[in-house]
Design a protein around this motif. Structure first.
Motif, PDB file in Angstrom:
ATOM      1  N   MET A 270       0.730  -1.210   0.124  1.00 40.36           N
ATOM      2  CA  MET A 270       0.163  -0.033   0.071  1.00 40.36           C
ATOM      3  C   MET A 270       0.854   1.269  -0.142  1.00 40.36           C
ATOM      4  SD  MET A 270      -3.166  -0.782   2.453  1.00 40.36           S
ATOM      5  CE  MET A 270      -2.151  -0.906   3.956  1.00 40.36           C
ATOM      6  N   THR A 271       0.392   2.222  -0.541  1.00 42.10           N
ATOM      7  CA  THR A 271       1.077   3.461  -0.458  1.00 42.10           C
ATOM      8  C   THR A 271       0.737   4.235   0.900  1.00 42.10           C
ATOM      9  OG1 THR A 271      -0.953   4.720  -1.357  1.00 42.10           O
ATOM     10  CG2 THR A 271       0.893   3.979  -3.083  1.00 42.10           C
ATOM     11  N   PRO A 272       1.370   5.279   1.385  1.00 40.21           N
ATOM     12  CA  PRO A 272       0.679   5.929   2.301  1.00 40.21           C
ATOM     13  C   PRO A 272      -0.688   6.306   2.402  1.00 40.21           C
ATOM     14  CG  PRO A 272       3.192   6.842   1.976  1.00 40.21           C
ATOM     15  CD  PRO A 272       2.600   5.615   0.665  1.00 40.21           C
ATOM     16  N   GLU A 273      -1.077   6.960   1.121  1.00 36.28           N
ATOM     17  CA  GLU A 273      -2.366   7.397   1.254  1.00 36.28           C
ATOM     18  C   GLU A 273      -3.216   6.210   1.123  1.00 36.28           C
ATOM     19  OE1 GLU A 273       0.296  10.000  -0.633  1.00 36.28           O
ATOM     20  OE2 GLU A 273       0.015   8.025  -1.112  1.00 36.28           O
ATOM     21  N   GLU A 274      -3.118   5.028   0.883  1.00 39.74           N
ATOM     22  CA  GLU A 274      -3.997   3.946   1.058  1.00 39.74           C
ATOM     23  C   GLU A 274      -3.957   3.359   2.277  1.00 39.74           C
ATOM     24  OE1 GLU A 274      -3.795   1.074  -3.182  1.00 39.74           O
ATOM     25  OE2 GLU A 274      -1.635   1.825  -2.202  1.00 39.74           O
TER      26      GLU A 274
END
Length: 433
Positions: A270-274
């Protein structure tokens, strides 16, 4: 009615001393603290751990896939080996294998399992006369061993993004929507015979379910758990991006009503936003550190996820090694290796923090956890504190395990261990012949 007395017990309100529990009809009917020893006496009592994610049939290949078979050995090459084994597992074999796995779960501190069940059909892919024949065998194994069960019949229709047709190795998994409804109805019928079984649904993954199918599936579980594999592998992320223009967790959160019914299994990449969005969604992250390490999946961004208020539970997934303590230990050790710190996921006591946080996973199984009046008496007695249980015990310090008020493990061993092992040894001899 029966009673259990603990020198120290982890209640909903926290640790209490000299705790007397009264149990009736499988549930805790009263709790007294600061009492004199009486009834059956034990050292430390903690709530049983929920196991959010299991493929019981994969227990049969534990230890049999640890040889390099290609230049790039990965989850995908392991999957091909798993497909070859599942092609030999019928209803009787499944029940025997699941009984062994569930016995080991109880011995390892798990008192309820979420069975992500997708081995549905006969060897040639034809449905059984009873659409839930194989799920019924899972329920029979749970009944025989005493573990609590949340059955998660899996909808699996495609081999890849874009609705690709299934491969020959997947024919036993496949349903259309009408067939899945029949499976779900039959599963509810089987589950009615267990004390407190729960039936949810499991869209297998975004690669195995089209967006239209996912939309049709969600109403089939209006108040039940919904589990999905998501972002386990880098290739899965790349394929999702190529097909949809979005990463798997990003796509799911944008296109499905993800809330506290949901369990996103793995969510490794996951990305930080996810990570932030998943933490805020109310869903549970279903983490399986032993399997994720065994298959070379990667490491979940647990530190950042917890900082955003995210909640998680643990699961034994492929059942290559079944132990609540080992799952928690590896979860923390993975974070230590990435961040070059110690006690990364701790509030204060690391083992205690991990254990208490992982109890949140009960939400994903459609139940509540904890030692409280009215709750099922799902209790583990330990011979040491939780830090030692998680980090410093080569030999399991689990003494007894009660599930729905019945003692299923005593002296660290399941009460039916000899019979379960004898059946499993006979099975392995047949499979080897």
């Amino acid at each position: 009615m029966s009673s259990l007395w603990f020198e120290k017990a982890l209640l909903k309100s926290g640790w209490q001393s000299n705790v007397l529990l009264t149990i009736g009809n499988g549930r805790i009917t009263s709790i007294e603290t600061n009492t004199m020893p009486q009834g059956e006496r034990h050292a430390i009592g903690v709530p049983g751990m929920p196991n959010l994610h299991s493929h019981a049939f994969q227990r049969v290949i534990a230890g049999l896939t640890e040889r390099r078979t290609s230049e790039q050995d990965s989850f995908w090459s392991w999957r091909e080996q798993m497909y070859k084994f599942q092609a030999r597992i019928g209803p009787d074999e499944l029940q025997t294998i699941a009984a062994l796995a569930y016995m080991e779960m109880l011995e390892g501190g798990f008192t309820r399992v979420g069975e992500f069940h997708y081995l549905h059909h006969d060897f040639d892919g034809r449905p059984f006369a009873d659409p839930a024949e194989m799920g019924g065998r899972i329920l029979a194994a749970a009944e025989a061993t005493g573990i609590g069960l949340t059955l998660l019949p899996v909808f699996y229709a495609h081999s890849g993004f874009g609705g690709l047709p299934p491969t020959p190795g997947q024919v036993r998994f496949i349903h259309d929507l009408d067939g899945f409804q029949r499976l779900l109805d039959a599963s509810h019928g089987h589950a009615a015979r267990l004390d407190d079984a729960v039936v949810g649904i499991a869209p297998h993954s975004l690669r195995a379910v089209t967006p239209e199918e996912l939309t049709a599936l969600i109403p089939l579980a209006p108040r039940a758990p919904i589990h999905i594999h998501i972002a386990e592998q880098v290739k899965e992320v790349e394929d999702c991006l190529a097909h949809t223009g979005q990463r798997p967790v990003e796509w799911l959160l944008d296109h499905a009503p993800v809330n506290d019914q949901w369990c996103l299994v793995h969510a490794t990449h996951m990305t930080p936003e996810e990570t932030t969005c998943l933490a805020k969604s109310g869903a549970i992250a279903g983490l399986c550190p032993i399997t994720e390490a065994n298959l070379g999946d990667g490491v979940f961004p647990a530190r950042d996820y917890l900082k955003q208020g995210g909640r998680f539970g643990i699961g034994s997934d492929s059942n290559v090694l079944i132990s609540a303590a080992e799952e928690l230990r590896l979860l923390e050790y993975g974070q230590r290796l990435i961040h070059c710190e110690r006690n990364v996921l701790a509030n204060s006591s690391c083992g205690e923090s991990l254990y208490i946080r992982a109890l949140d996973g009960a939400q994903a199984l459609g139940v509540q956890s904890g030692i409280a009046i009215g709750q099922p008496a799902d209790i583990v007695s330990l011979e040491c504190d939780l830090d030692s249980f998680v980090f410093a015990s080569a030999r399991s310090p689990i003494d007894c395990v009660w599930r729905f008020g019945r003692k299923q493990v005593e002296g660290g061993r399941h009460i039916k261990r000899a019979a379960v092992l004898a059946d499993y040894r006979k099975l392995m001899q047949r499979l080897a012949s």
